[in-house]
Design a protein around this motif. Structure first.
Motif, PDB file in Angstrom:
ATOM      1  N   VAL A 188       0.849  -1.196   0.000  1.00  0.00           N
ATOM      2  CA  VAL A 188       0.000   0.000   0.000  1.00  0.00           C
ATOM      3  C   VAL A 188       0.885   1.246   0.000  1.00  0.00           C
ATOM      4  O   VAL A 188       0.565   2.260  -0.593  1.00  0.00           O
ATOM      5  CB  VAL A 188      -0.932  -0.005   1.231  1.00  0.00           C
ATOM      6  CG1 VAL A 188      -1.669   1.316   1.336  1.00  0.00           C
ATOM      7  CG2 VAL A 188      -1.906  -1.165   1.142  1.00  0.00           C
ATOM      8  N   ALA A 189       2.017   1.153   0.667  1.00  0.00           N
ATOM      9  CA  ALA A 189       2.983   2.248   0.705  1.00  0.00           C
ATOM     10  C   ALA A 189       4.381   1.658   0.735  1.00  0.00           C
ATOM     11  O   ALA A 189       4.591   0.578   1.286  1.00  0.00           O
ATOM     12  CB  ALA A 189       2.755   3.129   1.932  1.00  0.00           C
ATOM     13  N   SER A 190       5.341   2.356   0.131  1.00  0.00           N
ATOM     14  CA  SER A 190       6.725   1.902   0.184  1.00  0.00           C
ATOM     15  C   SER A 190       7.342   2.318   1.516  1.00  0.00           C
ATOM     16  O   SER A 190       6.792   3.161   2.242  1.00  0.00           O
ATOM     17  CB  SER A 190       7.523   2.517  -0.967  1.00  0.00           C
ATOM     18  OG  SER A 190       7.639   3.925  -0.779  1.00  0.00           O
ATOM     19  N   GLY A 191       8.503   1.729   1.837  1.00  0.00           N
ATOM     20  CA  GLY A 191       9.191   2.107   3.066  1.00  0.00           C
ATOM     21  C   GLY A 191       9.536   3.577   3.059  1.00  0.00           C
ATOM     22  O   GLY A 191       9.417   4.261   4.085  1.00  0.00           O
ATOM     23  N   PHE A 192       9.938   4.102   1.906  1.00  0.00           N
ATOM     24  CA  PHE A 192      10.279   5.522   1.814  1.00  0.00           C
ATOM     25  C   PHE A 192       9.073   6.404   2.094  1.00  0.00           C
ATOM     26  O   PHE A 192       9.171   7.421   2.784  1.00  0.00           O
ATOM     27  CB  PHE A 192      10.855   5.843   0.439  1.00  0.00           C
ATOM     28  CG  PHE A 192      10.988   7.318   0.185  1.00  0.00           C
ATOM     29  CD1 PHE A 192      11.912   8.077   0.893  1.00  0.00           C
ATOM     30  CD2 PHE A 192      10.179   7.953  -0.749  1.00  0.00           C
ATOM     31  CE1 PHE A 192      12.024   9.442   0.670  1.00  0.00           C
ATOM     32  CE2 PHE A 192      10.286   9.312  -0.976  1.00  0.00           C
ATOM     33  CZ  PHE A 192      11.217  10.063  -0.266  1.00  0.00           C
ATOM     34  N   GLU A 193       7.919   6.010   1.569  1.00  0.00           N
ATOM     35  CA  GLU A 193       6.716   6.824   1.780  1.00  0.00           C
ATOM     36  C   GLU A 193       6.333   6.874   3.255  1.00  0.00           C
ATOM     37  O   GLU A 193       5.936   7.923   3.773  1.00  0.00           O
ATOM     38  CB  GLU A 193       5.566   6.267   0.940  1.00  0.00           C
ATOM     39  CG  GLU A 193       5.764   6.518  -0.560  1.00  0.00           C
ATOM     40  CD  GLU A 193       4.785   5.731  -1.411  1.00  0.00           C
ATOM     41  OE1 GLU A 193       4.209   4.756  -0.883  1.00  0.00           O
ATOM     42  OE2 GLU A 193       4.609   6.074  -2.585  1.00  0.00           O
ATOM     43  N   LEU A 194       6.446   5.726   3.953  1.00  0.00           N
ATOM     44  CA  LEU A 194       6.170   5.714   5.395  1.00  0.00           C
ATOM     45  C   LEU A 194       7.173   6.581   6.148  1.00  0.00           C
ATOM     46  O   LEU A 194       6.817   7.333   7.066  1.00  0.00           O
ATOM     47  CB  LEU A 194       6.220   4.283   5.925  1.00  0.00           C
ATOM     48  CG  LEU A 194       5.097   3.326   5.498  1.00  0.00           C
ATOM     49  CD1 LEU A 194       5.311   1.963   6.134  1.00  0.00           C
ATOM     50  CD2 LEU A 194       3.727   3.892   5.896  1.00  0.00           C
ATOM     51  N   PHE A 195       8.439   6.481   5.774  1.00  0.00           N
ATOM     52  CA  PHE A 195       9.486   7.275   6.413  1.00  0.00           C
ATOM     53  C   PHE A 195       9.237   8.762   6.187  1.00  0.00           C
ATOM     54  O   PHE A 195       9.340   9.574   7.114  1.00  0.00           O
ATOM     55  CB  PHE A 195      10.843   6.854   5.848  1.00  0.00           C
ATOM     56  CG  PHE A 195      12.007   7.630   6.381  1.00  0.00           C
ATOM     57  CD1 PHE A 195      12.536   7.360   7.634  1.00  0.00           C
ATOM     58  CD2 PHE A 195      12.601   8.635   5.626  1.00  0.00           C
ATOM     59  CE1 PHE A 195      13.618   8.071   8.135  1.00  0.00           C
ATOM     60  CE2 PHE A 195      13.682   9.359   6.102  1.00  0.00           C
ATOM     61  CZ  PHE A 195      14.188   9.068   7.368  1.00  0.00           C
ATOM     62  N   ARG A 196       8.900   9.107   4.952  1.00  0.00           N
ATOM     63  CA  ARG A 196       8.665  10.513   4.622  1.00  0.00           C
ATOM     64  C   ARG A 196       7.460  11.064   5.377  1.00  0.00           C
ATOM     65  O   ARG A 196       7.490  12.216   5.842  1.00  0.00           O
ATOM     66  CB  ARG A 196       8.449  10.643   3.112  1.00  0.00           C
ATOM     67  CG  ARG A 196       8.262  12.075   2.634  1.00  0.00           C
ATOM     68  CD  ARG A 196       8.069  12.101   1.135  1.00  0.00           C
ATOM     69  NE  ARG A 196       7.861  13.450   0.634  1.00  0.00           N
ATOM     70  CZ  ARG A 196       7.628  13.756  -0.624  1.00  0.00           C
ATOM     71  NH1 ARG A 196       7.582  12.795  -1.537  1.00  0.00           N
ATOM     72  NH2 ARG A 196       7.440  15.008  -0.994  1.00  0.00           N
ATOM     73  N   GLN A 197       6.428  10.265   5.534  1.00  0.00           N
ATOM     74  CA  GLN A 197       5.257  10.709   6.280  1.00  0.00           C
ATOM     75  C   GLN A 197       5.615  10.998   7.731  1.00  0.00           C
ATOM     76  O   GLN A 197       5.159  11.974   8.328  1.00  0.00           O
ATOM     77  CB  GLN A 197       4.156   9.646   6.219  1.00  0.00           C
ATOM     78  CG  GLN A 197       2.868  10.051   6.919  1.00  0.00           C
ATOM     79  CD  GLN A 197       2.275  11.329   6.358  1.00  0.00           C
ATOM     80  OE1 GLN A 197       2.087  11.454   5.144  1.00  0.00           O
ATOM     81  NE2 GLN A 197       1.969  12.287   7.234  1.00  0.00           N
ATOM     82  N   GLY A 198       6.485  10.135   8.299  1.00  0.00           N
ATOM     83  CA  GLY A 198       6.925  10.363   9.672  1.00  0.00           C
ATOM     84  C   GLY A 198       7.681  11.666   9.814  1.00  0.00           C
ATOM     85  O   GLY A 198       7.525  12.392  10.812  1.00  0.00           O
TER      86      GLY A 198
END
Length: 525
Positions: free
Chosen positions: A430-440
């Motif tokens: 649903v989301a890449s690791g980068f997208e989760l990191f960037r959201q944080g």
């Protein structure tokens, strides 16, 4: 430390020094031994990229061969006209993260298959980032911070190079064949530590003998059925067949590179991590070779040459090039720090790269054998890093605090990045690791709008996944802001063993001197 003590220290560390030239027959075996230490990584990187791109099997074989050709040429260039240290150049893991991000992005070029289009965009990103690395090196930007780097910084960074592979799949896989891994490690330990005084053969060739002995056991076990197919120790002799007898890679063999700004920025983050790792490698190889710490001019020439090698790598269509830590560990085990020997190993890489059958034979070395090598060699690098602390006041709570924080942060933050990637995988993409990191990062109060931008977030994401980069930046920041004397930080003693700038001259300068010319421009000062 006077000159006699320096000479005694060198003799205690190495059998063959950097400028020594062992007999050719012996150098060939020693060079092959150096080469064998890096096969695991130099095969793993192209195979990972080829799989993600969906590259056909026949093209993959040429792709892997090209990596070895680039590695051989880059090694010859670095040891001849670069920093002239006995250090192998190969495919970097520090640049693998942005490379994976590029080849997993959907891009199209009319008339080309998907894998070819992705590879061309990867080439463009590497060339763009590498040109900046060339400027960083030859305009002396890395050397300028040399005076701010004490053993308090270098020690944890070099140690983290060794610690970074403790969790490699070839070592910790739940399905690993621990019998073969243990046998490989046992043979290397016995040859290098117990039998080294019995015969010079054991002293000089512990890695080669360890690999050969373990490979023979695996081969016999696989042929007789004792080791079943599917076991990590199994040798598939069917993989030795090849339809292509000779393939000579050439620039632009996959087509003209494609350029995209976002890809280039992401790749530069990987190059930045590579520069930090190489800086530590230079200190490690100097230390383990028994010579003085590198001068800023030598460092600048090394980084500049790595940039040129990366440009060449991009033109050839591989995944980049950087200094390898693997053969530094081999120097520690064998005492062979000869630049000539490493150059012989580079020639062996070129032969393997153009004759696919040789590469397939090397590729049959099972993962557990590579795991045994990693334990022996990277353990050496950890010890070499920590040995720099002999110049530091270890009774100083300041120094202990900085070293401890740097080591811990260097292991913890990349582990966090890995957990973010794992969490993204559990979300069914649903989301890449980068997208989760960037959201944080975006959710951080006050500065989230800055941290969450693609450029900043991508840089932090890539650099934060490299242990030595994280540990180095933490140690650098603390060591240069927390009050401490030069003697306390080890700078005074270290200055005494650091080579002066005039002790290093590039190949261009040596030729210029012979011709009676002046020093060429951009000499790395």
């Amino acid at each position: 430390m006077d000159e006699t003590e320096k000479a005694d220290d060198r003799d205690a560390l190495v059998e063959y020094g950097i400028d020594d030239r062992p007999p050719l027959s012996r150098s060939i075996l020693l060079g092959v031994q150096h080469y064998l230490t890096m096969i695991g990584a130099n095969i793993a990187v192209p195979l990972i990229l080829a799989d993600l791109m969906g590259m056909p099997a026949d093209v993959t074989a040429k792709f892997v061969g090209t990596f070895f050709v680039v590695s051989g040429i880059a090694t010859l260039a670095q040891t001849t006209v670069g920093n002239r240290y006995p250090i192998i150049q190969g495919a970097p893991f520090s640049m693998l993260a942005p490379a994976i991000a590029i080849v997993t992005t959907e891009v199209t070029i009319q008339g080309l298959p998907s894998w070819n289009a992705k590879l061309l965009f990867l080439q463009g990103a590497i060339i763009s980032a590498a040109l900046v690395e060339v400027a960083i090196g030859y305009f002396g930007l890395v050397g300028k911070i040399r005076e701010y780097l004490s053993p308090v910084v270098v020690a944890p960074v070099v140690a983290l190079i060794g610690l970074s592979l403790f969790s490699a799949g070839d070592i910790t896989s739940a399905t690993n064949n621990w019998y073969l891994l243990g046998l490989t490690l046992l043979l290397i330990v016995v040859f290098s530590q117990y039998l080294d005084r019995v015969s010079r053969v054991f002293d000089l060739f512990p890695i080669l003998l360890g690999i050969a002995g373990a490979w023979l056991v695996a081969a016999v076990g696989s042929a007789t059925g004792v080791i079943p197919a599917g076991d990590p120790a199994y040798l598939d002799f069917g993989e030795l067949t090849t339809e292509t007898l000779v393939y000579v890679p050439y620039p632009l063999q996959w087509g003209m590179p494609e350029f995209r700004t976002s890809f280039a920025i992401g790749m530069f983050a990987g190059v930045l991590a590579s520069i930090i790792e190489s800086f530590a490698d230079y200190h490690a190889v100097a230390r383990i070779s028994g010579v003085g710490a590198p001068s800023k001019r030598r460092i600048n020439h090394g980084i500049g040459m790595e940039g040129l090698a990366n440009v060449f790598s991009g033109l050839m269509g591989t995944g980049g090039s950087t200094s390898y830590s693997e053969n530094i560990g081999a120097i520690g085990l064998t005492g062979v720090a000869s630049r000539f020997v490493v150059q012989i190993g580079a020639i062996a890489m070129l032969i393997v790269g153009v004759i696919p059958l040789f590469g397939r034979v090397i590729a049959t070395i099972p993962g557990p054998i590579v795991g045994g090598l990693y334990i022996a060699m990277f353990g050496q690098i950890v010890a070499v890093g920590l040995s720099n602390l002999k110049y530091v006041d270890l009774d100083s709570s300041r120094n202990l605090f900085i070293i401890g924080i740097a080591l811990f942060a260097g292991m913890a933050i990349p582990a966090y990045i890995g957990n973010v990637d794992a969490a993204a995988a559990e979300m069914d993409a649903v989301a890449s690791g980068f997208e989760l990191f960037r959201q944080g990062l975006t959710d951080v109060p006050f500065v989230g709008s800055l941290l969450g931008t693609e450029v900043v977030a991508q840089t932090l994401y890539i650099v934060g996944d490299v242990q030595m980069a994280v540990g180095g930046m933490v140690a650098f920041a603390l060591d240069n802001t927390v009050p401490g004397t030069r003697e306390e930080r080890g700078l005074a003693d270290w200055a005494a063993i650091t080579e002066s700038d005039d002790q290093f001259s590039s190949a261009v300068e040596r030729v210029s001197e012979r011709l009676g010319g002046d020093q060429p421009p951009f000499s790395g000062d």
